[in-house]
Every structure is written in structure tokens, then in C-alpha cells.
Design a protein around this motif. Structure first.
Motif, mmCIF file in Angstrom:
data_model
loop_
_atom_site.group_PDB
_atom_site.id
_atom_site.type_symbol
_atom_site.label_atom_id
_atom_site.label_comp_id
_atom_site.label_asym_id
_atom_site.label_seq_id
_atom_site.Cartn_x
_atom_site.Cartn_y
_atom_site.Cartn_z
ATOM 1 N N VAL A 115 1.338 -1.062 -0.085
ATOM 2 C CA VAL A 115 -0.294 0.361 -0.420
ATOM 3 C C VAL A 115 1.245 1.135 0.352
ATOM 4 O O VAL A 115 0.688 2.258 -0.237
ATOM 5 N N PRO A 116 1.512 1.025 0.207
ATOM 6 C CA PRO A 116 2.923 2.516 1.177
ATOM 7 C C PRO A 116 3.276 2.739 -0.896
ATOM 8 O O PRO A 116 3.185 3.907 -1.371
ATOM 9 N N GLY A 117 3.688 1.572 -1.074
ATOM 10 C CA GLY A 117 4.360 1.817 -2.743
ATOM 11 C C GLY A 117 3.860 2.299 -3.251
ATOM 12 O O GLY A 117 3.431 3.181 -4.720
ATOM 13 N N LEU A 118 1.501 1.891 -3.474
ATOM 14 C CA LEU A 118 0.955 2.500 -4.339
ATOM 15 C C LEU A 118 -0.072 3.953 -4.236
ATOM 16 O O LEU A 118 0.441 4.778 -5.045
ATOM 17 N N VAL A 119 0.651 3.996 -2.922
ATOM 18 C CA VAL A 119 0.537 5.642 -2.270
ATOM 19 C C VAL A 119 1.633 6.528 -2.981
ATOM 20 O O VAL A 119 0.977 7.500 -3.501
ATOM 21 N N GLY A 120 2.962 6.113 -3.508
ATOM 22 C CA GLY A 120 3.831 6.650 -3.356
ATOM 23 C C GLY A 120 3.466 7.324 -5.364
ATOM 24 O O GLY A 120 3.758 8.152 -5.546
ATOM 25 N N TYR A 121 2.807 5.862 -5.051
ATOM 26 C CA TYR A 121 3.164 6.101 -6.658
ATOM 27 C C TYR A 121 1.906 7.190 -7.691
ATOM 28 O O TYR A 121 2.537 7.325 -8.659
#
Length: 324
Positions: free
Chosen positions: A146-152
Motif C-alpha cells: 500500500v505505501p508503494g501504491l500511495v507513492g506511485y
């Protein structure tokens, strides 16, 4: 001085001073010869040499707005630009509407998405595996992916907010710009001169709108067709008011009618629309206040009024024997 003459005459004879003067002259000639032989470089020749030594790509990079990072982004252009032309065009148009019209804007956006996505994904995986081991699979997925998706997706979300804010600024300043443009046109200036003067005056208050009008004036000076330039401005702004304004100017030019009369009518209409938007916001305000009042004022009031009764009933039914 007489003592020096006597020493020279004793060493070199009666003509000693002539020898000394000749030697001093030869020494001065030898010292000044390199300065005389050295050719003075013309600044224009030096500028031509510098420009000739640079390739065309280097010149473009040097004159670009973000020239310092262009070289790094160019190396990874194949990974930072979408292969689909439609997607690339849409992304570039979104960046232009947000005020980022540089040639490396798309690469910068994709690089920011990749860096933030991979960076937050790495931090999440490190937290799951090192700092908090033994999580369930669902929590591991939530804390890592989820943090990776938010950063993307965060850069695109921020870009959409930037586009909306810029459009709001353009819409707020458009009626004032029309009034100034009308004053300049009625004063006898041409449309191109009026746009430049108006953009210069509104730049401190509405820099985004001034930037659009200055770009229109520069493109007109470059020789582009006025209709194409105005249509491009309407596409960049993506606002109904700007589109209608462009249509009015193009029709006035096509049919030969007075631009001042068209601007006077349209400026009055834009002022009325601004008043209507202000009234609309004022009418929506009581509804918004009602929602806030219901959320933050009614629950405490109910607790104060009904709380003692509920407490007494609970004491009576629980067999406490006491009364409130």
C-alpha cells in the motif's frame, strides 16, 4: 644622480649613459613584445567558437528551463516516457495545464512516480521484515504494498490538484483581465499590444493567467496564425469561459466586427458570472454549516440533556437502589 653618472662613466667610458639607455630600451622591447604579439580575441568570435563547439542537443539542453537535470533524464528517456502516443499526449497536456510546459516535464513526473513508489515500497518491506516480523499475510500486504501504491499515485493526484487550483486562479482573474483588455483596445492599441499590456498589469495578482496571455502574444509575434494560437490557449486552460472568449475573438476577426464592442459585451457577461458564482458559494455556505453543526454541536448537546436521565434509568434497572 651625479654619483651614478660618474660610476657609469668610470665603467663604460664617456658614452656609458648611451649604452645604459640603449640597454633599457631593448629590455622594454623584450618585455612588451609578448603583449604586442598576442592577438586580442574578439568577444563575438569567442561566442561563435563556444557555440560551434557545442552540439545542437547541448544548446537545447543549455537553454532549457531544467537544463541541470536534462542530461540525467535523457539517459533514461526510454523508461521515463510512455510508448503510447495518446497517453504521452494526455500526460503532457495535463502538465501544461498545471503550468509545467518544459520538454522534460513528462520524464520528471514519471521519475517522481518511480522514485516515490519504489522508495516507499522498500521502506514498507523493510518495516515488515526487520522492524515488525511475524505479521499476518494481510498486514504484510498492507504495510508493504500500500505505501508503494500511495507513492506511485501521489504525484498524479498532486498534479490534478495543481491543475484545479491553476484553473480556479485563471477563472477568478479572467473578468479583470477582460476589463483591462477592453480599456487598452478602446485606447487605440492593437490586440497584440493590448494583450501584452494587460498581461503585464495582472501578473502580480494572477501569474498563471498572465503567463497564458504572454505566451499568446509571443506566438503571435513569431508569425503563427492568430486563430490557432487562441485555440491552443483554450485547450491549455480547459475552461468554458476561455473557450467562449476565443470563439468571440475569432468570430470578430472573421466577420470584421469591432473587437471593442464584442469585448464590452463579453466582459459584462463575465462580471455577471463572477457575481453568480459568489452568490452560489454564499447559498451553499448555510448547508455546509448545518452539516458541521450537526456533527460537532448536536452530540454534546444530547449527552448533556439526555445523559443524566439515561444514567438514572440504568441505575434503577440495575438495582443500584439509588436515584440520580
Amino acid at each position: 644622480m651625479a654619483y651614478f653618472d660618474m660610476v657609469v662613466e668610470a665603467l663604460l667610458g664617456p658614452d656609458g649613459m648611451m649604452y645604459v639607455a640603449g640597454a633599457a630600451g631593448l629590455l622594454l622591447i623584450v618585455l612588451s613584445l609578448p603583449m604586442v604579439m598576442r592577438k586580442r580575441v574578439d568577444p563575438l568570435d569567442r561566442l561563435r567558437e563556444d557555440r560551434g563547439s557545442e552540439s545542437h542537443e547541448e544548446n537545447v539542453e543549455r537553454l532549457s528551463k531544467h537544463g541541470a537535470s536534462n542530461e540525467f533524464l535523457t539517459k533514461y528517456a526510454a523508461y521515463l516516457e510512455p510508448e503510447d502516443e495518446d497517453e504521452l499526449s494526455k500526460t503532457r497536456m495535463m502538465l501544461v495545464r498545471a503550468g509545467y510546459g518544459g520538454r522534460d516535464a513528462v520524464r520528471t513526473l514519471n521519475a517522481a512516480q518511480m522514485v516515490l513508489g519504489l522508495g516507499l515500497l522498500t521502506i514498507g518491506v523493510f518495516y515488515v521484515l526487520v522492524l515488525a516480523p511475524g505479521m499476518s499475510p494481510v498486514n504484510m500486504f498492507l504495510y508493504s504494498v500500500v505505501p508503494g501504491l500511495v507513492g506511485y499515485y501521489a504525484p498524479k493526484y498532486w498534479l490534478q490538484k495543481r491543475v484545479a487550483k491553476r484553473q480556479e486562479e485563471i477563472q477568478d482573474g479572467f473578468p479583470d483581465s477582460l476589463d483591462l483588455l477592453l480599456v487598452c483596445v478602446e485606447a487605440g492599441q492593437s490586440l497584440d499590444q493590448s494583450i501584452i499590456r494587460m498581461a503585464t498589469e495582472i501578473e502580480p495578482s494572477y501569474p498563471a493567467l498572465a503567463q497564458e496571455f504572454l505566451l499568446v502574444s509571443h506566438e503571435m509575434k513569431a508569425g503563427k496564425d492568430k486563430g490557432d494560437v487562441l485555440r491552443a490557449m483554450a485547450e491549455r486552460c480547459d475552461l468554458q469561459d476561455i473557450t467562449s472568449f476565443v470563439t468571440v475573438l475569432i468570430q470578430s476577426q472573421s466577420f470584421g466586427t469591432s473587437i471593442a464592442d464584442a469585448l464590452r459585451v463579453y466582459a459584462a457577461e463575465m462580471r455577471d458570472k463572477r457575481v453568480m458564482r459568489a452568490e452560489e458559494k454564499a447559498n451553499v455556505l448555510p448547508t455546509k454549516l448545518t452539516v458541521g453543526t450537526m456533527m460537532f454541536c448536536v452530540p454534546p448537546l444530547l449527552i448533556i440533556l439526555i445523559g443524566p436521565s439515561i444514567f438514572g434509568i440504568s441505575q434503577s434497572l440495575g438495582g443500584g437502589g439509588g436515584s440520580f
